[in-house]
Design a protein around this motif. Structure first.
Motif, PDB file in Angstrom:
ATOM      1  N   ASN A   1      33.618  34.476  -5.659  1.00  0.00           N
ATOM      2  CA  ASN A   1      34.490  35.157  -6.611  1.00  0.00           C
ATOM      3  C   ASN A   1      35.677  35.844  -5.949  1.00  0.00           C
ATOM      4  O   ASN A   1      36.423  36.554  -6.615  1.00  0.00           O
ATOM      5  CB  ASN A   1      33.696  36.189  -7.417  1.00  0.00           C
ATOM      6  CG  ASN A   1      32.619  35.533  -8.246  1.00  0.00           C
ATOM      7  OD1 ASN A   1      32.843  34.486  -8.837  1.00  0.00           O
ATOM      8  ND2 ASN A   1      31.453  36.123  -8.264  1.00  0.00           N
ATOM      9  N   SER A   2      35.833  35.644  -4.647  1.00  0.00           N
ATOM     10  CA  SER A   2      36.925  36.320  -3.946  1.00  0.00           C
ATOM     11  C   SER A   2      38.254  35.649  -4.269  1.00  0.00           C
ATOM     12  O   SER A   2      38.311  34.445  -4.555  1.00  0.00           O
ATOM     13  CB  SER A   2      36.680  36.297  -2.437  1.00  0.00           C
ATOM     14  OG  SER A   2      36.859  34.992  -1.928  1.00  0.00           O
ATOM     15  N   PRO A   3      39.326  36.410  -4.238  1.00  0.00           N
ATOM     16  CA  PRO A   3      40.660  35.835  -4.508  1.00  0.00           C
ATOM     17  C   PRO A   3      41.039  34.725  -3.523  1.00  0.00           C
ATOM     18  O   PRO A   3      41.705  33.768  -3.900  1.00  0.00           O
ATOM     19  CB  PRO A   3      41.604  37.025  -4.367  1.00  0.00           C
ATOM     20  CG  PRO A   3      40.754  38.221  -4.581  1.00  0.00           C
ATOM     21  CD  PRO A   3      39.390  37.860  -4.076  1.00  0.00           C
ATOM     22  N   GLU A   4      40.587  34.843  -2.284  1.00  0.00           N
ATOM     23  CA  GLU A   4      40.913  33.822  -1.287  1.00  0.00           C
ATOM     24  C   GLU A   4      40.271  32.486  -1.650  1.00  0.00           C
ATOM     25  O   GLU A   4      40.900  31.438  -1.543  1.00  0.00           O
ATOM     26  CB  GLU A   4      40.463  34.249   0.116  1.00  0.00           C
ATOM     27  CG  GLU A   4      41.218  35.434   0.678  1.00  0.00           C
ATOM     28  CD  GLU A   4      40.687  36.764   0.170  1.00  0.00           C
ATOM     29  OE1 GLU A   4      39.555  36.816  -0.369  1.00  0.00           O
ATOM     30  OE2 GLU A   4      41.427  37.760   0.287  1.00  0.00           O
ATOM     31  N   VAL A   5      39.022  32.530  -2.084  1.00  0.00           N
ATOM     32  CA  VAL A   5      38.325  31.305  -2.469  1.00  0.00           C
ATOM     33  C   VAL A   5      38.977  30.718  -3.724  1.00  0.00           C
ATOM     34  O   VAL A   5      39.161  29.495  -3.819  1.00  0.00           O
ATOM     35  CB  VAL A   5      36.816  31.568  -2.689  1.00  0.00           C
ATOM     36  CG1 VAL A   5      36.123  30.358  -3.286  1.00  0.00           C
ATOM     37  CG2 VAL A   5      36.159  31.955  -1.376  1.00  0.00           C
ATOM     38  N   LEU A   6      39.350  31.562  -4.670  1.00  0.00           N
ATOM     39  CA  LEU A   6      40.028  31.086  -5.872  1.00  0.00           C
ATOM     40  C   LEU A   6      41.332  30.394  -5.502  1.00  0.00           C
ATOM     41  O   LEU A   6      41.627  29.297  -5.989  1.00  0.00           O
ATOM     42  CB  LEU A   6      40.301  32.238  -6.837  1.00  0.00           C
ATOM     43  CG  LEU A   6      41.170  31.874  -8.056  1.00  0.00           C
ATOM     44  CD1 LEU A   6      40.475  30.836  -8.927  1.00  0.00           C
ATOM     45  CD2 LEU A   6      41.506  33.106  -8.850  1.00  0.00           C
ATOM     46  N   LYS A   7      42.112  31.035  -4.639  1.00  0.00           N
ATOM     47  CA  LYS A   7      43.389  30.452  -4.225  1.00  0.00           C
ATOM     48  C   LYS A   7      43.173  29.096  -3.556  1.00  0.00           C
ATOM     49  O   LYS A   7      43.876  28.127  -3.846  1.00  0.00           O
ATOM     50  CB  LYS A   7      44.106  31.394  -3.261  1.00  0.00           C
ATOM     51  CG  LYS A   7      45.512  30.941  -2.900  1.00  0.00           C
ATOM     52  CD  LYS A   7      46.159  31.849  -1.886  1.00  0.00           C
ATOM     53  CE  LYS A   7      46.604  33.117  -2.540  1.00  0.00           C
ATOM     54  NZ  LYS A   7      47.398  33.976  -1.634  1.00  0.00           N
ATOM     55  N   GLN A   8      42.181  29.028  -2.687  1.00  0.00           N
ATOM     56  CA  GLN A   8      41.868  27.766  -2.009  1.00  0.00           C
ATOM     57  C   GLN A   8      41.442  26.704  -3.025  1.00  0.00           C
ATOM     58  O   GLN A   8      41.884  25.556  -2.954  1.00  0.00           O
ATOM     59  CB  GLN A   8      40.759  27.998  -0.981  1.00  0.00           C
ATOM     60  CG  GLN A   8      40.358  26.761  -0.226  1.00  0.00           C
ATOM     61  CD  GLN A   8      39.193  27.031   0.722  1.00  0.00           C
ATOM     62  OE1 GLN A   8      38.561  28.091   0.667  1.00  0.00           O
ATOM     63  NE2 GLN A   8      38.916  26.081   1.579  1.00  0.00           N
ATOM     64  N   ASN A   9      40.602  27.077  -3.984  1.00  0.00           N
ATOM     65  CA  ASN A   9      40.140  26.123  -4.996  1.00  0.00           C
ATOM     66  C   ASN A   9      41.276  25.656  -5.897  1.00  0.00           C
ATOM     67  O   ASN A   9      41.313  24.489  -6.300  1.00  0.00           O
ATOM     68  CB  ASN A   9      39.013  26.731  -5.825  1.00  0.00           C
ATOM     69  CG  ASN A   9      37.720  26.823  -5.058  1.00  0.00           C
ATOM     70  OD1 ASN A   9      37.517  26.119  -4.070  1.00  0.00           O
ATOM     71  ND2 ASN A   9      36.843  27.710  -5.482  1.00  0.00           N
ATOM     72  N   VAL A  10      42.214  26.552  -6.211  1.00  0.00           N
ATOM     73  CA  VAL A  10      43.364  26.161  -7.024  1.00  0.00           C
ATOM     74  C   VAL A  10      44.212  25.149  -6.263  1.00  0.00           C
ATOM     75  O   VAL A  10      44.670  24.153  -6.833  1.00  0.00           O
ATOM     76  CB  VAL A  10      44.194  27.390  -7.453  1.00  0.00           C
ATOM     77  CG1 VAL A  10      45.540  26.984  -8.031  1.00  0.00           C
ATOM     78  CG2 VAL A  10      43.422  28.225  -8.467  1.00  0.00           C
ATOM     79  N   HIS A  11      44.407  25.382  -4.971  1.00  0.00           N
ATOM     80  CA  HIS A  11      45.180  24.422  -4.160  1.00  0.00           C
ATOM     81  C   HIS A  11      44.485  23.062  -4.106  1.00  0.00           C
ATOM     82  O   HIS A  11      45.143  22.022  -4.203  1.00  0.00           O
ATOM     83  CB  HIS A  11      45.414  24.961  -2.746  1.00  0.00           C
ATOM     84  CG  HIS A  11      46.448  26.032  -2.688  1.00  0.00           C
ATOM     85  ND1 HIS A  11      47.779  25.804  -2.965  1.00  0.00           N
ATOM     86  CD2 HIS A  11      46.347  27.341  -2.387  1.00  0.00           C
ATOM     87  CE1 HIS A  11      48.454  26.928  -2.844  1.00  0.00           C
ATOM     88  NE2 HIS A  11      47.604  27.878  -2.499  1.00  0.00           N
ATOM     89  N   ILE A  12      43.171  23.073  -3.968  1.00  0.00           N
ATOM     90  CA  ILE A  12      42.421  21.808  -3.955  1.00  0.00           C
ATOM     91  C   ILE A  12      42.570  21.110  -5.308  1.00  0.00           C
ATOM     92  O   ILE A  12      42.791  19.895  -5.375  1.00  0.00           O
ATOM     93  CB  ILE A  12      40.932  22.059  -3.619  1.00  0.00           C
ATOM     94  CG1 ILE A  12      40.794  22.518  -2.165  1.00  0.00           C
ATOM     95  CG2 ILE A  12      40.104  20.806  -3.860  1.00  0.00           C
ATOM     96  CD1 ILE A  12      39.411  23.032  -1.810  1.00  0.00           C
ATOM     97  N   ALA A  13      42.475  21.880  -6.396  1.00  0.00           N
ATOM     98  CA  ALA A  13      42.627  21.300  -7.735  1.00  0.00           C
ATOM     99  C   ALA A  13      44.027  20.722  -7.910  1.00  0.00           C
ATOM    100  O   ALA A  13      44.182  19.638  -8.483  1.00  0.00           O
ATOM    101  CB  ALA A  13      42.343  22.355  -8.805  1.00  0.00           C
ATOM    102  N   LEU A  14      45.038  21.416  -7.411  1.00  0.00           N
ATOM    103  CA  LEU A  14      46.405  20.902  -7.510  1.00  0.00           C
ATOM    104  C   LEU A  14      46.564  19.609  -6.719  1.00  0.00           C
ATOM    105  O   LEU A  14      47.279  18.696  -7.159  1.00  0.00           O
ATOM    106  CB  LEU A  14      47.408  21.957  -7.040  1.00  0.00           C
ATOM    107  CG  LEU A  14      47.592  23.151  -7.970  1.00  0.00           C
ATOM    108  CD1 LEU A  14      48.483  24.200  -7.328  1.00  0.00           C
ATOM    109  CD2 LEU A  14      48.135  22.719  -9.315  1.00  0.00           C
ATOM    110  N   ASP A  15      45.901  19.510  -5.580  1.00  0.00           N
ATOM    111  CA  ASP A  15      45.923  18.255  -4.813  1.00  0.00           C
ATOM    112  C   ASP A  15      45.287  17.132  -5.629  1.00  0.00           C
ATOM    113  O   ASP A  15      45.793  16.003  -5.645  1.00  0.00           O
ATOM    114  CB  ASP A  15      45.192  18.415  -3.480  1.00  0.00           C
ATOM    115  CG  ASP A  15      45.945  19.293  -2.493  1.00  0.00           C
ATOM    116  OD1 ASP A  15      47.165  19.495  -2.684  1.00  0.00           O
ATOM    117  OD2 ASP A  15      45.314  19.790  -1.534  1.00  0.00           O
TER     118      ASP A  15
END
Length: 145
Positions: A15-29
């Motif tokens: 639930n950390s913001p860093e993990v969210l940011k990483q997951n959003v980048h993966i989703a955008l890829d």
């Protein structure tokens, strides 16, 4: 608890913001790949009946790959929960002037929307009261006869 284990537990928190940011980048890829596959699929469909091409080849190659990529993205969303977060629409121009709304702006917008819904509900309740009174009056008149 040591400093390094505290540091590791923060980075492994889903639930950390860093993990969210990483997951959003993966989703955008994933989305960029899906857009490319969709373009290839569209091109394949448009040229499916031209000489040397087969509609079955288009279906087998392009559509199957596109569907698999969409399934992978959907599964990624389910596993990470990224798809559950509301995402503001991306403006047409990615300029620095496009600033996300502040918390106060979101609160004000939500308050206005709730007020509109409350007024609508109040109007519906008043209409229902009038209808009940009219039906009750009609029932009373029919009993009196």
């Amino acid at each position: 608890m040591s400093q390094s284990s505290l540091h590791d537990s923060i980075h492994t928190d889903p639930n950390s913001p860093e993990v969210l940011k990483q997951n959003v980048h993966i989703a955008l890829d994933h989305v960029v790949r899906i857009q490319s596959l969709a373009r290839n699929c569209l091109h394949g469909i448009q040229s499916a009946y031209q000489g040397g091409n087969s509609p079955a080849h288009t279906t087998g190659k392009y559509l199957a790959t596109l569907m698999q990529a969409l399934g992978t993205l959907a599964e990624f969303f389910r596993q990470t929960g990224v798809g559950a977060y509301p995402m503001p629409p991306v403006p047409e121009s990615q300029s620095a002037s496009s600033v996300p709304p502040t918390e106060q702006q979101l609160i004000d917008t939500t308050a206005r929307e709730v007020q509109v819904l409350y007024e609508r509900l109040k109007c519906i309740q008043e209409s229902n009261t009038i209808a009940v009174n009219l039906l009750g009056a009609a029932d009373t008149i029919s009993r009196a006869r």
